[in-house]
Write a protein that holds these residues in place. Structure first.
Motif, PDB file in Angstrom:
ATOM      1  N   GLY A 230       0.819  -1.220   0.000  1.00 10.85           N
ATOM      2  CA  GLY A 230       0.000   0.000   0.000  1.00 10.85           C
ATOM      3  C   GLY A 230       0.845   1.259   0.000  1.00 10.85           C
ATOM      4  N   PHE A 231       1.926   1.224  -0.788  1.00  9.71           N
ATOM      5  CA  PHE A 231       2.916   2.312  -0.857  1.00  9.71           C
ATOM      6  C   PHE A 231       2.231   3.674  -1.065  1.00  9.71           C
ATOM      7  CE2 PHE A 231       6.449   4.210  -3.627  1.00  9.71           C
ATOM      8  CZ  PHE A 231       7.331   4.410  -2.571  1.00  9.71           C
ATOM      9  N   PHE A 232       2.291   4.524  -0.070  1.00 10.27           N
ATOM     10  CA  PHE A 232       1.716   5.873  -0.043  1.00 10.27           C
ATOM     11  C   PHE A 232       0.180   5.892  -0.055  1.00 10.27           C
ATOM     12  CE2 PHE A 232       6.005   7.414  -1.259  1.00 10.27           C
ATOM     13  CZ  PHE A 232       6.140   8.385  -0.279  1.00 10.27           C
ATOM     14  N   GLY A 233      -0.441   4.701   0.068  1.00 12.67           N
ATOM     15  CA  GLY A 233      -1.907   4.647   0.034  1.00 12.67           C
ATOM     16  C   GLY A 233      -2.550   4.873   1.406  1.00 12.67           C
ATOM     17  N   GLY A 234      -1.756   5.097   2.445  1.00  9.14           N
ATOM     18  CA  GLY A 234      -2.279   5.418   3.775  1.00  9.14           C
ATOM     19  C   GLY A 234      -2.959   4.255   4.476  1.00  9.14           C
ATOM     20  N   GLY A 235      -3.590   4.555   5.629  1.00  6.95           N
ATOM     21  CA  GLY A 235      -4.307   3.529   6.384  1.00  6.95           C
ATOM     22  C   GLY A 235      -3.489   2.924   7.509  1.00  6.95           C
ATOM     23  N   ASN A 236      -2.236   3.350   7.654  1.00  9.31           N
ATOM     24  CA  ASN A 236      -1.380   2.872   8.736  1.00  9.31           C
ATOM     25  C   ASN A 236      -1.944   3.405  10.054  1.00  9.31           C
ATOM     26  OD1 ASN A 236       0.764   1.977  10.262  1.00  9.31           O
ATOM     27  ND2 ASN A 236       2.328   3.154   9.178  1.00  9.31           N
ATOM     28  N   LYS A 237      -2.221   2.495  10.981  1.00  6.43           N
ATOM     29  CA  LYS A 237      -2.841   2.935  12.239  1.00  6.43           C
ATOM     30  C   LYS A 237      -1.777   3.324  13.248  1.00  6.43           C
ATOM     31  CE  LYS A 237      -7.070   0.446  11.603  1.00  6.43           C
ATOM     32  NZ  LYS A 237      -6.546  -0.117  10.306  1.00  6.43           N
ATOM     33  N   MET A 238      -1.881   4.578  13.711  1.00  4.75           N
ATOM     34  CA  MET A 238      -0.906   5.079  14.660  1.00  4.75           C
ATOM     35  C   MET A 238      -1.666   5.649  15.853  1.00  4.75           C
ATOM     36  SD  MET A 238       1.500   6.923  11.852  1.00  4.75           S
ATOM     37  CE  MET A 238       2.709   7.173  13.083  1.00  4.75           C
ATOM     38  N   PHE A 239      -0.938   6.260  16.778  1.00  3.14           N
ATOM     39  CA  PHE A 239      -1.566   6.841  17.970  1.00  3.14           C
ATOM     40  C   PHE A 239      -1.088   8.263  18.167  1.00  3.14           C
ATOM     41  CE2 PHE A 239      -1.443   2.280  18.444  1.00  3.14           C
ATOM     42  CZ  PHE A 239      -2.748   1.992  18.839  1.00  3.14           C
ATOM     43  N   ASP A 240      -2.002   9.108  18.689  1.00  2.00           N
ATOM     44  CA  ASP A 240      -1.569  10.474  19.002  1.00  2.00           C
ATOM     45  C   ASP A 240      -0.970  10.478  20.413  1.00  2.00           C
ATOM     46  OD1 ASP A 240      -3.640  10.527  20.833  1.00  2.00           O
ATOM     47  OD2 ASP A 240      -4.920  11.879  19.673  1.00  2.00           O
ATOM     48  N   MET A 241      -0.607  11.655  20.906  1.00  6.04           N
ATOM     49  CA  MET A 241       0.080  11.743  22.205  1.00  6.04           C
ATOM     50  C   MET A 241      -0.754  11.216  23.361  1.00  6.04           C
ATOM     51  SD  MET A 241       3.092  13.679  22.242  1.00  6.04           S
ATOM     52  CE  MET A 241       3.887  14.923  21.219  1.00  6.04           C
ATOM     53  N   GLU A 242      -2.106  11.269  23.217  1.00  2.85           N
ATOM     54  CA  GLU A 242      -2.965  10.751  24.289  1.00  2.85           C
ATOM     55  C   GLU A 242      -3.223   9.266  24.110  1.00  2.85           C
ATOM     56  OE1 GLU A 242      -4.599  14.008  23.001  1.00  2.85           O
ATOM     57  OE2 GLU A 242      -3.012  14.722  24.329  1.00  2.85           O
ATOM     58  N   GLY A 243      -2.605   8.679  23.086  1.00  2.00           N
ATOM     59  CA  GLY A 243      -2.807   7.261  22.849  1.00  2.00           C
ATOM     60  C   GLY A 243      -4.066   6.955  22.053  1.00  2.00           C
ATOM     61  N   LYS A 244      -4.724   8.010  21.491  1.00  2.00           N
ATOM     62  CA  LYS A 244      -5.926   7.768  20.671  1.00  2.00           C
ATOM     63  C   LYS A 244      -5.509   7.399  19.248  1.00  2.00           C
ATOM     64  CE  LYS A 244      -8.451  11.519  21.779  1.00  2.00           C
ATOM     65  NZ  LYS A 244      -8.356  12.682  22.154  1.00  2.00           N
ATOM     66  N   PRO A 245      -6.249   6.424  18.622  1.00  2.00           N
ATOM     67  CA  PRO A 245      -5.842   5.993  17.290  1.00  2.00           C
ATOM     68  C   PRO A 245      -6.018   7.085  16.234  1.00  2.00           C
ATOM     69  CG  PRO A 245      -7.817   4.813  18.014  1.00  2.00           C
ATOM     70  CD  PRO A 245      -7.407   5.680  19.141  1.00  2.00           C
ATOM     71  N   ILE A 246      -5.111   7.120  15.278  1.00  2.00           N
ATOM     72  CA  ILE A 246      -5.196   8.047  14.141  1.00  2.00           C
ATOM     73  C   ILE A 246      -4.562   7.336  12.945  1.00  2.00           C
ATOM     74  CG2 ILE A 246      -3.078   9.212  14.992  1.00  2.00           C
ATOM     75  CD1 ILE A 246      -4.066  11.752  13.549  1.00  2.00           C
ATOM     76  N   SER A 247      -5.244   7.428  11.784  1.00  2.00           N
ATOM     77  CA  SER A 247      -4.717   6.733  10.605  1.00  2.00           C
ATOM     78  C   SER A 247      -4.012   7.709   9.691  1.00  2.00           C
ATOM     79  CB  SER A 247      -5.862   6.095   9.817  1.00  2.00           C
ATOM     80  OG  SER A 247      -6.445   5.077  10.579  1.00  2.00           O
ATOM     81  N   THR A 248      -2.983   7.231   9.010  1.00  2.00           N
ATOM     82  CA  THR A 248      -2.341   8.076   8.004  1.00  2.00           C
ATOM     83  C   THR A 248      -3.243   8.096   6.767  1.00  2.00           C
ATOM     84  OG1 THR A 248      -1.053   6.284   7.023  1.00  2.00           O
ATOM     85  CG2 THR A 248      -0.044   7.500   8.841  1.00  2.00           C
ATOM     86  N   LEU A 249      -3.106   9.140   5.958  1.00  2.00           N
ATOM     87  CA  LEU A 249      -4.007   9.316   4.820  1.00  2.00           C
ATOM     88  C   LEU A 249      -3.338   8.907   3.516  1.00  2.00           C
ATOM     89  CD1 LEU A 249      -5.521  12.692   6.054  1.00  2.00           C
ATOM     90  CD2 LEU A 249      -6.542  10.418   6.196  1.00  2.00           C
ATOM     91  N   ASN A 250      -4.211   8.649   2.537  1.00  2.00           N
ATOM     92  CA  ASN A 250      -3.750   8.261   1.203  1.00  2.00           C
ATOM     93  C   ASN A 250      -3.191   9.506   0.511  1.00  2.00           C
ATOM     94  OD1 ASN A 250      -3.559   7.543  -1.491  1.00  2.00           O
ATOM     95  ND2 ASN A 250      -5.544   6.498  -1.568  1.00  2.00           N
ATOM     96  N   ILE A 251      -1.899   9.527   0.228  1.00  2.00           N
ATOM     97  CA  ILE A 251      -1.341  10.702  -0.456  1.00  2.00           C
ATOM     98  C   ILE A 251      -0.834  10.353  -1.861  1.00  2.00           C
ATOM     99  CG2 ILE A 251      -0.908  12.051   1.634  1.00  2.00           C
ATOM    100  CD1 ILE A 251       2.115  11.356   1.308  1.00  2.00           C
ATOM    101  N   THR A 252      -1.414   9.273  -2.446  1.00  2.00           N
ATOM    102  CA  THR A 252      -1.175   9.069  -3.876  1.00  2.00           C
ATOM    103  C   THR A 252      -2.134  10.018  -4.611  1.00  2.00           C
ATOM    104  OG1 THR A 252      -2.860   7.356  -4.260  1.00  2.00           O
ATOM    105  CG2 THR A 252      -0.691   6.615  -3.465  1.00  2.00           C
ATOM    106  N   MET A 253      -1.959  10.119  -5.924  1.00  5.12           N
ATOM    107  CA  MET A 253      -2.727  11.101  -6.699  1.00  5.12           C
ATOM    108  C   MET A 253      -4.115  10.599  -7.106  1.00  5.12           C
ATOM    109  SD  MET A 253      -1.180  13.955  -6.910  1.00  5.12           S
ATOM    110  CE  MET A 253       0.377  14.469  -6.185  1.00  5.12           C
ATOM    111  N   ASP A 254      -4.675   9.642  -6.368  1.00  5.68           N
ATOM    112  CA  ASP A 254      -6.039   9.218  -6.684  1.00  5.68           C
ATOM    113  C   ASP A 254      -6.985  10.400  -6.441  1.00  5.68           C
ATOM    114  OD1 ASP A 254      -7.982   7.161  -7.392  1.00  5.68           O
ATOM    115  OD2 ASP A 254      -8.710   7.421  -5.342  1.00  5.68           O
ATOM    116  N   LYS A 255      -7.868  10.662  -7.434  1.00  6.23           N
ATOM    117  CA  LYS A 255      -8.704  11.866  -7.357  1.00  6.23           C
ATOM    118  C   LYS A 255      -9.759  11.782  -6.262  1.00  6.23           C
ATOM    119  CE  LYS A 255      -8.268  14.260 -11.751  1.00  6.23           C
ATOM    120  NZ  LYS A 255      -6.855  14.438 -11.520  1.00  6.23           N
TER     121      LYS A 255
END
Ligand code: HEC
Ligand code: HEC
Length: 321
Positions: A230-255
């Motif tokens: 999923g190279f640059f397609g986002g969706g990687n689940k991470m956590f913010d400083m409070e430990g709440k989940p946040i996903s990375t976004l798709n930054i390929t050029m899909d419209k």
């Protein structure tokens, strides 16, 4: 009891004992040690390198090592990586005991590339390794760490030892996480006259945007980044400083699901200042504002991302008000 059943029970019992023993060994052994690579380098701390190193450290080290109380790189508890255990980044100021004042340049380079400290201690992925950064950029980071920049001035505050989770210990003991090999050949500077090449260097090898912006840290190919799932397609689940989940976004050029409708200017504004087009709420940690990138560098990243194969993957931007 039937003989067959007895044997089965014995085997199961034996397996349970073995698993319990293995777990005890893993717990006791902790994170494995490896032989640290001996690197013999003599780095010149020129002002140009110190400046470049400070800029790189603001984007590559600050988010984990900066401490709000001391205003220096004395480390902090990393509340965003609790899945790895109770993890503290360390004091990397020039203090001889609390910091890295006694490390040689070669020891620092070896650790930053491979993840093995001079005493052999391996550091799992809660500290990223600079596998592909150019030798010149690496020298700049070292020159910065040795400089009298406020962030790295000697300061005695120490952090507690890390207390990694069982899973972290397990994954390091089976070798799922292990040190990277030290590069065999010198790593040159990118061709900065070619925007696509320049942007590729920044996005893959210097600031490693792909590492967060692909599907999953565990499915990244750190040696050949473009083979990451999923190279640059986002969706990687991470956590913010409070430990709440946040996903990375798709930054390929899909419209529809990526940034295919963004202008170059919108892209530059987003990555430098965290501001999004059309009055959407700003970008949140762990996406940091890369405010020290020059416009040329930010535009180079855009030029490179335009060449990345488009992926259709809608990621919901949860919790952004
Ligand atoms: C994602 C968070 C993160 C980032 C980014 C990060 N580090 Fe670290 N770093 C850590 C953690 C956590 C440790 C402690 C690991 C341990 O001791 O097991 C650490 C340890 C270190 C150590 C070892 C110190 C010691 O005394 O053992 C050095 C040196 C270091 N980091 C330098 C850097 C530099 C230079 C950068 C930027 C190029 C950087 N780190 C970026 C999390 C991070
Ligand atoms: C430590 C992980 C991490 C790194 C490294 C990272 N990002 Fe991000 N990025 C994120 C997260 C998480 C979001 C979502 C933030 C939000 O929802 O507020 C994001 C959002 C974005 C967005 C907004 C997309 C949209 O549709 O709104 C862009 C553009 C972006 N990142 C580009 C980059 C670039 C370029 C780099 C490298 C210079 C980079 N990111 C490095 C984690 C990261």
């Amino acid at each position: 009891m039937k003989k067959g059943l007895k044997v089965v029970l014995l085997v199961i019992g034996g397996l349970i004992v073995l698993v319990a023993l293995a777990a005890a060994v893993v717990s006791f052994r902790g994170i494995p040690k490896y032989e640290a690579k001996k690197v013999d380098v003599k780095i010149e701390y020129t002002q140009a390198r110190i400046d470049n190193g400070a800029k790189l450290a603001s984007m590559l080290c600050r988010s984990c090592h900066y401490n709000e109380q001391t205003h220096r790189f004395t480390g902090r508890e990393l509340t965003e990586v609790t899945q790895f255990g109770k993890i503290y980044s360390k004091n990397i100021t020039s203090h001889a005991d609390a910091g890295i004042g006694k490390w040689t340049d070669g020891e620092l380079v070896a650790f930053l590339r491979t993840g093995t400290k001079p005493n052999g201690q391996y550091v799992p992925p809660y500290m990223p390794k600079l596998v592909h950064i150019s030798d010149e950029d690496m020298s700049s980071i070292i020159a910065f760490l040795r400089s009298d920049n406020e962030w790295v001035k000697a300061e005695p505050t120490k952090q507690p030892e890390c207390d990694p989770s069982f899973l972290t210990k397990f994954l390091t003991n089976i070798g799922a996480f292990k040190p990277f090999d030290y590069p065999e050949k010198p790593i040159p500077q990118p061709d900065t006259t070619n925007p696509v090449k320049h942007g590729e260097y920044i996005a893959l090898y210097q600031l490693e945007c792909y590492a967060c912006h692909s599907k999953d840290f565990a499915k990244n190919d750190y040696l050949v980044p473009s083979k990451s799932e999923g190279f640059f397609g986002g969706g990687n689940k991470m956590f913010d400083m409070e430990g709440k989940p946040i996903s990375t976004l798709n930054i390929t050029m899909d419209k529809r699901t990526g940034i295919g409708n963004w202008t170059e200017e919108e892209f530059v504004k987003a990555i430098k200042f965290g501001q999004l087009p059309a009055n959407q709420p700003g970008l949140r940690y762990p996406m940091i504002p890369y405010s020290n990138l020059t416009d040329k560098e930010a535009r180079a990243i855009y030029a490179y991302i335009k060449t990345v194969p488009v992926i259709e993957n809608a990621v919901e931007r949860k919790g952004a008000e």
